[in-house]
Design a protein around this motif. Structure first.
Motif, short mmCIF file in Angstrom:
data_model
loop_
_atom_site.label_atom_id
_atom_site.label_comp_id
_atom_site.label_asym_id
_atom_site.label_seq_id
_atom_site.Cartn_x
_atom_site.Cartn_y
_atom_site.Cartn_z
N UNK A 264 0.80 -1.23 0.00
CA UNK A 264 0.00 0.00 0.00
C UNK A 264 0.84 1.29 0.00
N UNK A 265 0.41 2.26 -0.83
CA UNK A 265 1.00 3.60 -0.78
C UNK A 265 0.31 4.39 0.33
N UNK A 266 1.10 5.05 1.16
CA UNK A 266 0.53 5.89 2.23
C UNK A 266 0.09 7.20 1.59
N UNK A 267 -1.12 7.63 1.84
CA UNK A 267 -1.59 8.92 1.30
C UNK A 267 -0.95 10.03 2.12
N UNK A 268 0.27 10.36 1.70
CA UNK A 268 1.14 11.20 2.52
C UNK A 268 0.72 12.66 2.57
N UNK A 269 -0.22 13.06 1.72
CA UNK A 269 -0.69 14.44 1.86
C UNK A 269 -1.58 14.57 3.11
N UNK A 270 -2.00 13.43 3.67
CA UNK A 270 -2.84 13.47 4.88
C UNK A 270 -2.22 12.79 6.10
N UNK A 271 -1.20 11.96 5.87
CA UNK A 271 -0.60 11.24 7.00
C UNK A 271 0.91 11.21 6.83
N UNK A 272 1.61 11.49 7.92
CA UNK A 272 3.08 11.44 7.88
C UNK A 272 3.52 10.14 8.55
N UNK A 273 4.11 9.21 7.77
CA UNK A 273 4.51 7.93 8.36
C UNK A 273 5.97 7.97 8.85
N UNK A 274 6.27 7.17 9.86
CA UNK A 274 7.65 6.94 10.30
C UNK A 274 7.75 5.45 10.61
N UNK A 275 8.96 4.92 10.60
CA UNK A 275 9.17 3.57 11.14
C UNK A 275 10.22 3.67 12.23
N UNK A 276 9.92 3.07 13.36
CA UNK A 276 10.82 3.19 14.51
C UNK A 276 11.18 1.81 15.05
N UNK A 277 12.24 1.79 15.82
CA UNK A 277 12.61 0.61 16.58
C UNK A 277 11.66 0.53 17.77
N UNK A 278 10.90 -0.56 17.86
CA UNK A 278 9.89 -0.66 18.90
C UNK A 278 10.45 -0.60 20.32
N UNK A 279 11.70 -1.00 20.48
CA UNK A 279 12.30 -1.01 21.82
C UNK A 279 12.81 0.37 22.21
N UNK A 280 13.58 0.98 21.30
CA UNK A 280 14.24 2.25 21.67
C UNK A 280 13.42 3.47 21.28
N UNK A 281 12.47 3.31 20.37
CA UNK A 281 11.71 4.47 19.89
C UNK A 281 12.46 5.31 18.88
#
Ligand code: DLL
Length: 435
Positions: A264-281
């Motif tokens: 899926x393409x994120x509709x980035x004009x409405x949502x800003x995505x990030x990916x993080x390390x779940x442990x450290x943030x």
């Protein structure tokens, strides 16, 4: 006294699909600045958390400054139950949705009229990407009610100019009848439910490949590319992935293109995505596996800042919509992970292996038990109704061996009679923890 209205959202009338990545970035920044200020001024919880972190809306000068903002979690929503995170007075709220929540209080979200219009716009855009056209009929088998699936798809399909059949989930025999009689072009439901519908068709003596359906818009639960192939083979249609979550909006946060079927393409004009390390943030490297985090950019009633979805994926460059980033098909959530005698595994890894063996059915559940001090996993899977028992038993043994080789753990595989396991009516419950 909250004051937000639709026209305060920057650039409400741009053409997002024509933007360059750079222009999209500046649009995102203006909208992020608006969102952060809106949340700070109107939601006490955000104001408190930002103050505690020593960050003020005026500090957001670049998109990367988002990482200075504190995360939001489901616990924040529970703490402010029911309406404490709404940024407009309830008199300006047009719709309320809630997640059922397996434990404790449900999570509650709200939408202004403008939010509902933007949501419908994004679902219409998503359906277009799936290949749905004005004039088509859409059989909508997502649940209607507090769940965002039914009403979310419904409004978007109407806006696109399709005719919606608001079937909702369940009553599978009736679904089969209406698909035969109304001849819809497209169907929307969970992937596991589409398999249940295909089974029910076969039971009625209808070949699922002969149905009028050309496109299936599938999501709301993790599923694999192997499952896609199985669905496309059995029903002779294009199966595309729709992603979303109620805390961020509902279905249509991200959508796969039927032309590329590459996540899926994120509709980035409405949502800003990030990916993080779940442990450290901390942010993971671009393209690395991490927990998906979203900040809304245009939401009035329920702005959400750095929401930790617990969904695991990678952020990849756009293909069908080059300016928008894509996510790899989501095959697991942090909280779905099973730890079995030191080995981590996701139910979708088993799904992948099951789908790779033609003489198995896709109907299986995972049961976790404890024998003495040892945890055990049993894959209960229905045998194929049309094949001799010996063939099914051989297939079960192959599955057991492949799990050992590919996942690295020993499990029991138990064959069940056809129809013995519960069928999906929406989000399928795959794991039973009996420990
Ligand atoms: O499931 C919204 C939705 C409705 C999406 C209809 C797509 C279609 P929630 O009930 O809040 O909202 O559940 C959200 O479901 O965090 C994921 O774990 C999972 N999920 C949703 N879509 C997908 C997908 C709706 N395409 C949670 N692939 C999310 C994998 C998905 N998981």
């Amino acid at each position: 006294m909250p004051t937000t209205i639709l026209r305060t959202i920057p650039d409400a009338d741009h053409d997002p699909l024509a933007l360059t990545r750079e222009d999209l970035g500046s649009l995102q920044l203006r909208r992020l600045q608006w969102t952060v200020r809106h949340a700070y001024e109107n939601v006490p919880l955000y104001r408190r958390k930002f103050d505690e972190a020593g960050i003020h809306p005026a500090d957001i000068r670049a998109l990367s400054d988002v990482t200075a903002l504190p995360f939001t979690t489901k616990a924040d929503l529970r703490e402010t139950y029911p309406f404490g995170m709404f940024a407009v007075p309830t008199s300006e709220v047009s719709r309320i949705h809630a997640s059922s929540g397996t434990t404790g209080r449900p999570t509650v979200v709200g939408y202004t009229r403008g939010d509902l219009d933007r949501w419908a716009g994004l679902v219409a855009r998503s359906l277009g990407a799936a290949g749905v056209r004005a004039g088509w009929k859409l059989h909508n088998a997502y649940g209607y009610g507090l769940f965002t699936g039914g009403l979310g798809l419904h409004a978007g399909a109407e806006l696109l100019g399709a005719a919606v059949i608001p079937m909702s989930g369940g009553q599978t025999a009736r679904q089969v009848q209406l698909i035969s009689d109304f001849r819809p072009d497209a169907i929307s439901c969970t992937p596991s439910y589409l398999l249940a519908i295909a089974d029910a068709m076969e039971k009625e003596g209808i070949d699922p490949r002969s149905s009028s359906l050309k496109v299936a818009i599938l999501g709301a639960e993790p599923w694999t590319n192997e499952m896609r192939r199985e669905i496309e083979r059995r029903l002779d249609l294009d199966a595309v992935d729709i992603y979303g979550l109620s805390e961020v909006m509902g279905p249509g946060v991200a959508m796969e293109s039927a032309l590329t079927k590459d996540g899926p393409h994120v509709w980035e004009d409405h949502f800003l995505p990030e990916t993080i390390d779940g442990e450290t943030g901390m942010p993971v490297e671009p393209g690395a596996l991490g927990e998906l985090v979203f900040t809304s950019l245009t939401k009035e009633a329920f702005p959400i800042i750095r929401y930790r979805t617990r969904d695991l994926t990678r952020l990849l460059p756009g293909t069908a919509f080059p300016a928008m980033r894509r996510i790899e098909k989501i095959t697991g959530r942090n909280d779905d992970m099973i730890i079995l005698r030191g080995v981590n595994l996701f139910p979708t890894q088993i799904e992948e292996l099951v789908m790779g063996i033609e003489t198995l059915t896709p109907h299986f559940v995972l049961e976790l038990t404890r024998e003495g001090r040892m945890d055990a996993l049993t894959v209960r899977i229905e045998r194929h109704p049309a094949l001799p028992r010996a063939v099914c038993e051989a297939a079960a043994t192959v599955l057991q061996q492949r799990i050992k080789v590919h996942i690295g753990t020993s499990v029991d595989v138990r064959l069940e009679e056809p129809g013995a396991l519960p069928r999906s009516e929406g989000k399928y419950r795959r794991v039973y923890d009996l420990r």
